[in-house]
Design a protein around this motif. Structure first.
Motif, PDB file in Angstrom:
ATOM      1  N   VAL A 379       0.832  -1.201   0.000  1.00 24.76           N
ATOM      2  CA  VAL A 379       0.000   0.000   0.000  1.00 24.76           C
ATOM      3  C   VAL A 379       0.867   1.251   0.000  1.00 24.76           C
ATOM      4  N   VAL A 380       1.898   1.250   0.838  1.00 27.81           N
ATOM      5  CA  VAL A 380       2.786   2.401   0.930  1.00 27.81           C
ATOM      6  C   VAL A 380       3.534   2.621  -0.377  1.00 27.81           C
ATOM      7  N   ASN A 381       3.954   1.533  -1.019  1.00 25.73           N
ATOM      8  CA  ASN A 381       4.731   1.667  -2.254  1.00 25.73           C
ATOM      9  C   ASN A 381       3.885   2.096  -3.448  1.00 25.73           C
ATOM     10  N   ARG A 396       7.643   0.144  14.141  1.00 27.46           N
ATOM     11  CA  ARG A 396       6.826   0.084  12.922  1.00 27.46           C
ATOM     12  C   ARG A 396       7.573   0.706  11.742  1.00 27.46           C
ATOM     13  N   SER A 397       8.231   1.813  11.991  1.00 28.01           N
ATOM     14  CA  SER A 397       8.952   2.475  10.905  1.00 28.01           C
ATOM     15  C   SER A 397      10.053   1.583  10.347  1.00 28.01           C
ATOM     16  N   ALA A 398      10.777   0.913  11.237  1.00 27.87           N
ATOM     17  CA  ALA A 398      11.877   0.054  10.796  1.00 27.87           C
ATOM     18  C   ALA A 398      11.366  -1.136   9.995  1.00 27.87           C
ATOM     19  N   VAL A 399      10.299  -1.781  10.485  1.00 21.78           N
ATOM     20  CA  VAL A 399       9.742  -2.934   9.766  1.00 21.78           C
ATOM     21  C   VAL A 399       9.207  -2.504   8.404  1.00 21.78           C
ATOM     22  N   LEU A 400       8.470  -1.411   8.383  1.00 17.61           N
ATOM     23  CA  LEU A 400       7.903  -0.932   7.123  1.00 17.61           C
ATOM     24  C   LEU A 400       9.008  -0.537   6.148  1.00 17.61           C
ATOM     25  N   ALA A 401      10.086   0.032   6.670  1.00 18.89           N
ATOM     26  CA  ALA A 401      11.210   0.411   5.810  1.00 18.89           C
ATOM     27  C   ALA A 401      11.830  -0.818   5.156  1.00 18.89           C
ATOM     28  N   GLY A 405      11.220  -1.235   1.262  1.00 16.91           N
ATOM     29  CA  GLY A 405      12.443  -0.890   0.562  1.00 16.91           C
ATOM     30  C   GLY A 405      12.642   0.603   0.401  1.00 16.91           C
ATOM     31  N   ARG A 406      12.150   1.378   1.368  1.00 16.78           N
ATOM     32  CA  ARG A 406      12.312   2.827   1.328  1.00 16.78           C
ATOM     33  C   ARG A 406      12.450   3.343   2.759  1.00 16.78           C
ATOM     34  N   LEU A 436       3.460  11.278   3.991  1.00 16.24           N
ATOM     35  CA  LEU A 436       2.489  10.203   4.205  1.00 16.24           C
ATOM     36  C   LEU A 436       2.664   9.671   5.620  1.00 16.24           C
ATOM     37  N   TYR A 437       1.568   9.686   6.384  1.00 14.71           N
ATOM     38  CA  TYR A 437       1.591   9.227   7.760  1.00 14.71           C
ATOM     39  C   TYR A 437       0.782   7.948   7.871  1.00 14.71           C
TER      40      TYR A 437
END
Length: 515
Positions: A379-381, A396-401, A405-406, A436-437
């Motif tokens: 969704v984020v990508n 959450r930020s680290a896992v999502l990163a 891949g961003r 984007l939050y």
């Protein structure tokens, strides 16, 4: 007819192995099976929040990081250019989790190969090491603690100066892995001063070997807001209290760690253990294990003790098992192996089950995020790379990163944990930008974003049955963010005590006078 002595020895050894317990005779096959189980767990489990956080360290090699010394970041910085696959990232964790077991085998295989194999298997099956497939700060700490203590044992036996110096250098590498190495250093010092005073000059050489690592650590902290000192001594201890009930919790933790059956045999056969420890001069290993555990016992009423805190010191208290009877070792190995299989079944079930099985649970959104992070990453990508992405949580930020891949930053005050993003994100450069939050559990609190943008558009998507609201913030207002978020962060996390020497701090220089 005379029998050749070599033939007699071979016949004796064959008879010994024929009478050895099944686990000892099939040690190689059992070890291979455990490795395969570990690989299966490492392959199927999603990357955890801590792992993803340490990957950010690996992407930004430095002499230190916000929470801890740099060693695991250095290790990951060598791996990431080769592969970002979970098995590659977790390879150091898997290998080091085998180290206590293999160290016992190598130490004792010539003395008593049957006992060496059985004690090695017990160490292999200890829950703390059996389920350890992650690469974390404890990973290099365990390895270098084993190395340092083994070198000190050799130094005390030989009295040679170079062994003491090498023990100090290894202890320094443990210090650059995690600050719990200080407890190992205290154990070394107390052991020499109390039980081996004739080697006091060797203790000076150990200290000399540690000094380069300490110097590197102090240099980085002085130039980076004293981050490690502020986190470990100041910022994380504001809500402590006294709870004597934690002693019971700690005692149960130790029983779980060393297993009831092994502790039972230790108590039943303590005379044999004592005789073996004295004969082979294993007292330094006991000091390396018991003294840190006693320190944790003193801390327990004031601080909850985590199981992983014990990881670097537990292996030394498994060594006395070498002096148990073969029958006691075999029974302990079988029971520990059964417990290990239960842990493997639980972890693989969690990793392989459809996340929808938890749909009626209150924490289902958390399960969706951590068990199926790829879904939210997709969704984020869907947003262009020029949209900076943020969550409110370092985990959450680290896992999502990792899965998107961003880069994913932390928006808001965060907590005293994991503030590595303070070193990475410059909110001044985002003034007027669109951001984007991503809310941590799907539900958007307007107060977290609306005061900081000219306009906020909310987009709701369905992620594995969870209605996830995304806030598209247009026109980031840095002035408002500075006043309502950054200034309180400066007051909360960058209020340096007077006893700290004044050093450099980019964060305070960046934000204290930025308007």
């Amino acid at each position: 007819m005379n029998t050749h002595p070599a033939s007699e020895r071979a016949t004796s050894q064959n008879t010994e192995w024929q009478n050895a317990p099944w686990l000892a005779r099939h040690y190689g096959a059992v070890l291979l099976a455990v490795v395969l189980i570990k690989l299966a767990i490492a392959w199927t489990l999603p990357i955890t929040g801590d792992e993803a956080y340490f990957l950010i360290w690996g992407q930004h090699p430095d002499l230190g990081y916000y929470d801890h010394p740099p060693m695991v970041g250095w290790w990951l910085s060598l791996i990431l250019p080769l592969s970002e696959h979970p098995l590659a990232i977790r390879a150091p964790g898997i290998l080091v989790s085998l180290a206590p077991s293999l160290a016992i085998l190598l130490l004792w295989r010539r003395e008593d190969p049957v006992r060496a194999r059985l004690a090695s298997l017990i160490a292999l099956f200890v829950p703390l090491f059996f389920i350890a497939v992650l690469t974390a700060t404890d990973t290099p700490l365990i390895l270098f603690s084993l190395l340092a203590t083994g070198l000190l044992w050799q130094a005390l036996r030989s009295g040679a100066a170079h062994w003491f110096l090498l023990a100090g250098l290894a202890l320094g590498l443990a210090f650059l892995s995690k600050y719990f190495a200080v407890l190992l250093g205290i154990a070394f010092g107390l052991h020499i001063l109390l039980f081996a005073r004739q080697h006091w000059r060797g203790l000076l050489l150990v200290i000399l070997g540690v000094l380069p690592a300490v110097a590197v650590n102090l240099y980085w902290n002085w130039g980076h807001c004293w981050y490690n000192v502020m986190f470990n001594i100041v910022n994380r201890h504001g809500d402590g209290g006294f709870d004597p009930g934690n002693w019971l919790t700690y005692a149960l933790l130790l029983i779980y760690l060393f297993t009831p059956w092994l502790l039972w045999f230790y108590a039943r056969q303590w005379r044999a253990l004592g005789a073996g420890i004295r004969r082979y001069r294993f007292a330094v290993f006991l000091s390396a294990g018991l003294i840190p555990l006693l320190v944790f016992a003193l801390l327990a009423p004031f601080k909850s003790i985590g199981l992983h805190w014990l990881a670097a010191f537990a292996p030394f208290l498994l060594l006395p098992a070498l002096f148990l009877s073969v029958r006691a070792l075999a029974i302990s190995a079988w029971l520990s192996g059964g417990l290990a299989l239960v842990h493997a079944a639980i972890l693989l079930t969690i990793a392989l089950m459809p996340v929808e099985w938890l749909e009626r649970h209150d924490r289902y959104p958390d399960a969706v995020f951590y068990l199926t992070p790829q879904a939210l990453a997709e969704v984020v990508n869907a947003y262009d790379p020029d949209w900076p992405v943020f969550t409110r949580s370092y985990s959450r930020s680290a896992v999502l990163a990792y899965y998107a891949g961003r880069e994913v930053g932390v928006f808001g005050p965060g907590s005293h944990y994991g503030r590595q993003d303070d070193l990475l994100t410059d909110f001044r450069a985002l003034d007027g930008a669109n951001l984007l939050y991503v809310p941590v559990r799907g539900e958007l609190d307007p107060g977290h974003v609306e005061p900081f943008f000219e306009e906020v558009r909310v987009r709701t998507v369905e992620v594995r049955g969870v209605e996830w609201s995304l806030a598209e913030g247009h026109g980031f207002d840095y002035a408002a963010y500075h006043e309502q978020v950054l200034q309180p962060v400066l007051a909360r996390y960058y209020d340096f005590p007077n006893w700290l020497p004044k050093g450099r701090c980019d964060f305070t220089n960046r934000y204290e006078n930025s308007l």
